[in-house]
Scaffold this motif. Structure first.
Motif, PDB file in Angstrom:
ATOM      1  N   THR A  61       0.696  -1.797   0.342  1.00  0.00           N
ATOM      2  CA  THR A  61      -0.259  -0.191  -0.212  1.00  0.00           C
ATOM      3  C   THR A  61       1.161   1.480   0.448  1.00  0.00           C
ATOM      4  O   THR A  61       1.922   1.691   0.717  1.00  0.00           O
ATOM      5  CB  THR A  61      -1.118   0.310   1.219  1.00  0.00           C
ATOM      6  N   VAL A  62       0.433   2.141  -0.631  1.00  0.00           N
ATOM      7  CA  VAL A  62       1.432   3.473  -0.731  1.00  0.00           C
ATOM      8  C   VAL A  62       0.003   4.435  -0.546  1.00  0.00           C
ATOM      9  O   VAL A  62      -1.276   4.906  -0.803  1.00  0.00           O
ATOM     10  CB  VAL A  62       1.527   3.874  -2.022  1.00  0.00           C
ATOM     11  N   VAL A  63       0.268   5.242   0.734  1.00  0.00           N
ATOM     12  CA  VAL A  63      -0.731   6.573   1.015  1.00  0.00           C
ATOM     13  C   VAL A  63       0.057   7.857   0.240  1.00  0.00           C
ATOM     14  O   VAL A  63       1.544   8.103   1.122  1.00  0.00           O
ATOM     15  CB  VAL A  63      -0.844   6.474   3.130  1.00  0.00           C
ATOM     16  N   CYS A  64      -0.571   8.118   0.049  1.00  0.00           N
ATOM     17  CA  CYS A  64      -0.886  10.188  -0.156  1.00  0.00           C
ATOM     18  C   CYS A  64      -1.322  10.664   0.577  1.00  0.00           C
ATOM     19  O   CYS A  64      -2.274  11.568  -0.317  1.00  0.00           O
ATOM     20  CB  CYS A  64       0.079  10.118  -1.841  1.00  0.00           C
ATOM     21  N   THR A  65      -0.695  11.599   1.394  1.00  0.00           N
ATOM     22  CA  THR A  65      -2.142  12.528   1.681  1.00  0.00           C
ATOM     23  C   THR A  65      -1.003  14.195   1.382  1.00  0.00           C
ATOM     24  O   THR A  65      -0.340  14.370   2.358  1.00  0.00           O
ATOM     25  CB  THR A  65      -2.499  12.269   3.336  1.00  0.00           C
ATOM     26  N   LEU A  66      -1.751  14.763   0.897  1.00  0.00           N
ATOM     27  CA  LEU A  66      -1.905  16.688   0.493  1.00  0.00           C
ATOM     28  C   LEU A  66      -0.905  16.846   0.273  1.00  0.00           C
ATOM     29  O   LEU A  66      -0.155  17.737   0.518  1.00  0.00           O
ATOM     30  CB  LEU A  66      -2.424  17.030   2.183  1.00  0.00           C
ATOM     31  N   ALA A  67      -0.153  15.895  -0.509  1.00  0.00           N
ATOM     32  CA  ALA A  67       1.685  15.491  -1.344  1.00  0.00           C
ATOM     33  C   ALA A  67       1.494  16.657  -2.488  1.00  0.00           C
ATOM     34  O   ALA A  67       2.589  16.879  -3.198  1.00  0.00           O
ATOM     35  CB  ALA A  67       2.620  15.226  -0.701  1.00  0.00           C
ATOM     36  N   LEU A  68       0.462  16.049  -2.856  1.00  0.00           N
ATOM     37  CA  LEU A  68       0.734  15.757  -4.706  1.00  0.00           C
ATOM     38  C   LEU A  68       0.578  17.685  -4.988  1.00  0.00           C
ATOM     39  O   LEU A  68       1.084  17.596  -6.025  1.00  0.00           O
ATOM     40  CB  LEU A  68      -0.496  15.351  -5.695  1.00  0.00           C
ATOM     41  N   LEU A  87       1.897  -5.940  -7.426  1.00  0.00           N
ATOM     42  CA  LEU A  87       1.090  -5.864  -8.412  1.00  0.00           C
ATOM     43  C   LEU A  87       0.287  -6.488  -7.073  1.00  0.00           C
ATOM     44  O   LEU A  87      -0.128  -6.956  -6.597  1.00  0.00           O
ATOM     45  CB  LEU A  87       1.217  -7.213  -9.371  1.00  0.00           C
ATOM     46  N   GLY A  88      -1.726  -5.861  -7.885  1.00  0.00           N
ATOM     47  CA  GLY A  88      -2.271  -5.994  -6.692  1.00  0.00           C
ATOM     48  C   GLY A  88      -2.072  -4.766  -5.559  1.00  0.00           C
ATOM     49  O   GLY A  88      -3.766  -4.620  -5.557  1.00  0.00           O
ATOM     50  N   GLY A  89      -1.344  -4.585  -5.480  1.00  0.00           N
ATOM     51  CA  GLY A  89      -0.880  -3.166  -4.314  1.00  0.00           C
ATOM     52  C   GLY A  89      -2.214  -2.190  -4.331  1.00  0.00           C
ATOM     53  O   GLY A  89      -2.141  -1.537  -5.485  1.00  0.00           O
ATOM     54  N   GLN A  90      -2.156  -1.239  -3.312  1.00  0.00           N
ATOM     55  CA  GLN A  90      -3.433  -0.173  -3.920  1.00  0.00           C
ATOM     56  C   GLN A  90      -2.909   0.869  -3.555  1.00  0.00           C
ATOM     57  O   GLN A  90      -1.741   0.975  -2.001  1.00  0.00           O
ATOM     58  CB  GLN A  90      -4.592  -0.755  -2.442  1.00  0.00           C
ATOM     59  N   LEU A  91      -3.181   2.222  -4.065  1.00  0.00           N
ATOM     60  CA  LEU A  91      -2.940   3.551  -3.926  1.00  0.00           C
ATOM     61  C   LEU A  91      -3.562   4.366  -3.213  1.00  0.00           C
ATOM     62  O   LEU A  91      -5.053   4.154  -3.547  1.00  0.00           O
ATOM     63  CB  LEU A  91      -2.299   3.634  -4.906  1.00  0.00           C
ATOM     64  N   LEU A  92      -3.579   4.841  -1.939  1.00  0.00           N
ATOM     65  CA  LEU A  92      -4.296   6.195  -1.622  1.00  0.00           C
ATOM     66  C   LEU A  92      -4.234   7.364  -1.251  1.00  0.00           C
ATOM     67  O   LEU A  92      -3.472   7.445  -0.907  1.00  0.00           O
ATOM     68  CB  LEU A  92      -5.180   5.249   0.092  1.00  0.00           C
ATOM     69  N   VAL A  93      -5.237   7.952  -2.413  1.00  0.00           N
ATOM     70  CA  VAL A  93      -4.602   9.516  -2.555  1.00  0.00           C
ATOM     71  C   VAL A  93      -5.840  10.297  -2.115  1.00  0.00           C
ATOM     72  O   VAL A  93      -6.696   9.989  -2.236  1.00  0.00           O
ATOM     73  CB  VAL A  93      -4.135   9.788  -3.700  1.00  0.00           C
ATOM     74  N   VAL A  94      -5.223  11.278  -0.745  1.00  0.00           N
ATOM     75  CA  VAL A  94      -5.931  12.213  -0.697  1.00  0.00           C
ATOM     76  C   VAL A  94      -5.376  13.876  -0.742  1.00  0.00           C
ATOM     77  O   VAL A  94      -4.087  13.925  -0.312  1.00  0.00           O
ATOM     78  CB  VAL A  94      -6.625  12.720   0.991  1.00  0.00           C
ATOM     79  N   GLY A  95      -6.213  14.176  -1.846  1.00  0.00           N
ATOM     80  CA  GLY A  95      -5.510  16.167  -1.594  1.00  0.00           C
ATOM     81  C   GLY A  95      -5.895  16.971  -2.168  1.00  0.00           C
ATOM     82  O   GLY A  95      -7.500  16.950  -2.421  1.00  0.00           O
TER      83      GLY A  95
END
Length: 160
Positions: A61-68, A87-95
């Protein structure tokens, strides 16, 4: 702060290994203090999201919060997130993104003139298209707070 997580049998009590990155040593110091307060075992590294120092297919899992909004090349960062996910991993983004409402978006653009100069923070970026272009399959996307906050859950396909 970007968070990357691996779930592996035998790691800690819950089998979760957390790794956090940030470009700012000051933010990493705050994160270390907070993790210690909470008793969370986490590896924290100074790193550039546009050039992650990890092997391919490393994280679940990769979580990216308010960074992009503040990364100079968000497409490069998203491509790196794709690269380090298994493969099959999840990306969680909040921005924060450009609002769907014209009047709100106009206010964001006025604020953005100042926020870019002071902190390199863009208020009206639209990373969704870059997430899709990187190869992710988006299975959840929602807009909140007059459309200025976007949450995305995407998966790295297993058929590539």
């Amino acid at each position: 702060m970007g968070m990357l997580a691996s779930v592996r049998p035998g790691l800690g009590g819950r089998g979760i290994q957390l790794t956090g990155i940030d470009f700012s040593p000051a933010m990493l110091a705050l994160a270390r203090d907070r993790a210690a307060e909470l008793g969370i075992d986490v590896t924290l590294l100074e790193a550039d999201a546009q050039h992650l120092p990890f092997a391919d297919n490393r994280f679940d899992t990769v979580v990216c919060t308010l960074a992009l909004s503040s990364i100079p090349d968000p497409a490069a960062a998203i491509n790196e997130m794709y690269r380090v996910l298994r493969l099959g991993g999840q990306l969680l983004v909040v921005g924060h993104v450009a609002s769907l409402y014209r009047v709100v978006r106009a206010g964001q653009r006025r604020l953005e003139r100042l926020s870019i100069r002071l902190a390199g923070d863009h208020q009206t970026r639209q990373p969704y298209a870059e997430i899709v272009a990187a190869g992710f399959t988006v299975d959840r996307r929602e807009r909140l707070r007059a459309g200025v906050i976007e949450r995305v859950r995407a998966v790295k396909p297993t058929d590539r």
